[in-house]
Design a protein around this motif. Sequence first.
Motif, mmCIF file in Angstrom:
data_model
loop_
_atom_site.group_PDB
_atom_site.id
_atom_site.type_symbol
_atom_site.label_atom_id
_atom_site.label_comp_id
_atom_site.label_asym_id
_atom_site.label_seq_id
_atom_site.Cartn_x
_atom_site.Cartn_y
_atom_site.Cartn_z
ATOM 1 N N TYR A 2 0.923 -1.108 0.046
ATOM 2 C CA TYR A 2 0.071 0.030 -0.024
ATOM 3 C C TYR A 2 0.946 1.547 0.181
ATOM 4 O O TYR A 2 0.524 2.538 -0.797
ATOM 5 C CB TYR A 2 -0.739 0.008 1.101
ATOM 6 C CG TYR A 2 -1.790 -1.124 1.255
ATOM 7 C CD1 TYR A 2 -2.876 -1.334 0.183
ATOM 8 C CD2 TYR A 2 -2.103 -1.973 2.115
ATOM 9 C CE1 TYR A 2 -3.926 -1.955 0.224
ATOM 10 C CE2 TYR A 2 -3.173 -2.809 2.145
ATOM 11 C CZ TYR A 2 -4.065 -2.922 1.170
ATOM 12 O OH TYR A 2 -5.177 -3.978 1.116
ATOM 13 N N VAL A 3 1.944 1.332 0.819
ATOM 14 C CA VAL A 3 2.750 2.349 0.905
ATOM 15 C C VAL A 3 3.673 2.895 -0.521
ATOM 16 O O VAL A 3 3.508 3.901 -0.994
ATOM 17 C CB VAL A 3 3.862 2.149 2.078
ATOM 18 C CG1 VAL A 3 4.890 3.287 1.938
ATOM 19 C CG2 VAL A 3 3.199 2.188 3.418
ATOM 20 N N VAL A 4 3.926 1.689 -1.086
ATOM 21 C CA VAL A 4 4.963 1.877 -2.220
ATOM 22 C C VAL A 4 3.737 2.133 -3.507
ATOM 23 O O VAL A 4 4.156 3.466 -4.242
ATOM 24 C CB VAL A 4 5.648 0.597 -2.791
ATOM 25 C CG1 VAL A 4 6.034 0.715 -3.986
ATOM 26 C CG2 VAL A 4 6.606 0.199 -1.635
ATOM 27 N N VAL A 9 9.259 9.462 0.005
ATOM 28 C CA VAL A 9 10.518 8.946 -0.821
ATOM 29 C C VAL A 9 10.380 8.281 -1.782
ATOM 30 O O VAL A 9 10.776 8.763 -3.128
ATOM 31 C CB VAL A 9 11.088 7.867 0.135
ATOM 32 C CG1 VAL A 9 12.404 7.178 -0.663
ATOM 33 C CG2 VAL A 9 11.633 8.311 1.423
ATOM 34 N N VAL A 10 9.235 7.572 -1.940
ATOM 35 C CA VAL A 10 8.407 6.945 -3.208
ATOM 36 C C VAL A 10 8.038 7.794 -3.985
ATOM 37 O O VAL A 10 8.273 8.023 -5.343
ATOM 38 C CB VAL A 10 7.739 5.592 -2.940
ATOM 39 C CG1 VAL A 10 7.101 5.252 -4.328
ATOM 40 C CG2 VAL A 10 8.387 4.476 -2.102
ATOM 41 N N ASP A 11 7.210 8.615 -3.562
ATOM 42 C CA ASP A 11 6.389 9.791 -4.151
ATOM 43 C C ASP A 11 7.389 10.723 -4.910
ATOM 44 O O ASP A 11 7.291 10.779 -6.319
ATOM 45 C CB ASP A 11 5.583 10.537 -3.162
ATOM 46 C CG ASP A 11 4.992 11.787 -3.685
ATOM 47 O OD1 ASP A 11 5.433 12.182 -4.957
ATOM 48 O OD2 ASP A 11 4.018 12.512 -3.079
ATOM 49 N N PRO A 12 8.328 11.417 -4.255
ATOM 50 C CA PRO A 12 9.167 12.332 -4.985
ATOM 51 C C PRO A 12 10.166 11.529 -5.773
ATOM 52 O O PRO A 12 10.432 12.148 -6.899
ATOM 53 C CB PRO A 12 9.848 12.763 -3.804
ATOM 54 C CG PRO A 12 9.773 12.170 -2.630
ATOM 55 C CD PRO A 12 8.435 11.409 -2.789
ATOM 56 N N LEU A 13 10.553 10.247 -5.612
ATOM 57 C CA LEU A 13 11.346 9.696 -6.588
ATOM 58 C C LEU A 13 10.505 9.280 -7.938
ATOM 59 O O LEU A 13 11.306 9.333 -9.084
ATOM 60 C CB LEU A 13 12.193 8.172 -6.039
ATOM 61 C CG LEU A 13 13.152 8.435 -4.847
ATOM 62 C CD1 LEU A 13 13.462 7.055 -4.337
ATOM 63 C CD2 LEU A 13 14.286 9.254 -5.290
ATOM 64 N N VAL A 14 9.468 8.782 -7.704
ATOM 65 C CA VAL A 14 8.876 8.600 -8.997
ATOM 66 C C VAL A 14 8.526 10.140 -9.797
ATOM 67 O O VAL A 14 8.949 10.078 -10.941
ATOM 68 C CB VAL A 14 7.237 7.992 -8.856
ATOM 69 C CG1 VAL A 14 6.411 8.126 -10.286
ATOM 70 C CG2 VAL A 14 7.264 6.724 -8.043
ATOM 71 N N ALA A 15 8.478 11.056 -9.093
ATOM 72 C CA ALA A 15 7.888 12.455 -9.718
ATOM 73 C C ALA A 15 9.552 12.952 -10.327
ATOM 74 O O ALA A 15 9.539 13.604 -11.395
ATOM 75 C CB ALA A 15 7.612 13.503 -8.646
ATOM 76 N N VAL A 16 10.379 12.485 -9.617
ATOM 77 C CA VAL A 16 11.845 13.174 -9.852
ATOM 78 C C VAL A 16 12.252 12.381 -11.222
ATOM 79 O O VAL A 16 12.767 12.905 -12.196
ATOM 80 C CB VAL A 16 12.873 12.745 -8.790
ATOM 81 C CG1 VAL A 16 14.200 12.838 -9.444
ATOM 82 C CG2 VAL A 16 12.560 13.999 -7.641
ATOM 83 N N VAL A 17 12.075 10.987 -11.297
ATOM 84 C CA VAL A 17 12.459 10.320 -12.359
ATOM 85 C C VAL A 17 11.598 10.713 -13.785
ATOM 86 O O VAL A 17 12.291 10.810 -14.752
ATOM 87 C CB VAL A 17 11.927 8.660 -12.137
ATOM 88 C CG1 VAL A 17 12.105 7.974 -13.347
ATOM 89 C CG2 VAL A 17 13.216 8.169 -11.180
ATOM 90 N N ILE A 18 10.329 10.936 -13.513
ATOM 91 C CA ILE A 18 9.474 11.545 -14.635
ATOM 92 C C ILE A 18 10.092 12.888 -14.979
ATOM 93 O O ILE A 18 10.376 13.128 -15.942
ATOM 94 C CB ILE A 18 8.134 11.606 -14.271
ATOM 95 C CG1 ILE A 18 7.460 10.270 -13.881
ATOM 96 C CG2 ILE A 18 7.584 12.277 -15.444
ATOM 97 C CD1 ILE A 18 5.927 10.454 -13.458
#
Length: 301
Positions: free
Chosen positions: A183-185, A250-259
């Motif tokens: 759920y978190v990821v 952590v997961v949220d910004p990393l996904v946004a950052v990768v995009i």
Amino acid sequence: MSDLSEQIALDPTSFIGIPLALIGAVFLSLGAQFQHRGVVKVEARTVDTLGKGLNGKQLALLLARPSWVIGTLMLGLAIVFQLGSLYFAPIIVVQPLGAIALVITSVINSRVNHVKLNRKSIIAIVMCVGGVFLFVGVAAFTAVDKPVTDRQLITILIILAVVLAVAGVTFALFRRRIRAVFYVVMAGVLYGFVVTLAKVVIGRLQQQEFEWLTFTCVIGLLLAMALGAYFVQNAYATGPPDLVIAGLTVVDPLVAVVIGIVVLGEASQAPLWANLVFVVAGAIAVWGVFMLARNHPQTRL
């Protein structure tokens, strides 16, 4: 000073987004604590649904819990400040700053529930926050804000459609076996797209472009936000609030950052060493999330 200003890729006004992002992180932390309290109380008074997902009745009961409503309002304020920060600065600069919410949430949760964080949990939190701030420290001086093209926007929407399908199918097939980490990821991934699309919509409005593609962005944003919010509530029911915040910050910004890096080209001016730092810092932060999930004294595995 003139030499220093030439090395900074951002416009000086872009740094206004940093304090706005930090204020949003405070509201995110407080909102998570209040929402977690509401979810725990509702689950305690209804049939246990661990691993099955909150049902419709439980979701309705949440609306009657003052703590959950207050938490939701605080999260709404966090979103307002987050959108304000995105108006001024690139995603890869302000979005990771939400990691400060992890520290605040961990301290509050420890005091409220009288749960002492163990050594491994503290190390995991330090890894999460340290990795994120290392990332931001480099991004603040190498990132650029660029207009989003139609091709880039279509690419983001296609990826989001795939993510929504995978998340929905996985939840439907394995909901009885799912625990907090899933759920978190997944919530973090979906909110990463929410942030990205919000940035796109803000940019389009600044350019006075609101056509069918921008409208499609709004629809995708709302779908991702709705499913992400449902996953967050289930994460509260199966894990401590600081684990949930660890995933979201952590997961949220990393996904946004990768995009932002791969699709939007926000790191197109970054030197090779900066890109290497991005990879290392991201790996440290993600590993910290999984360490926290494994070692937190309140996590149900």
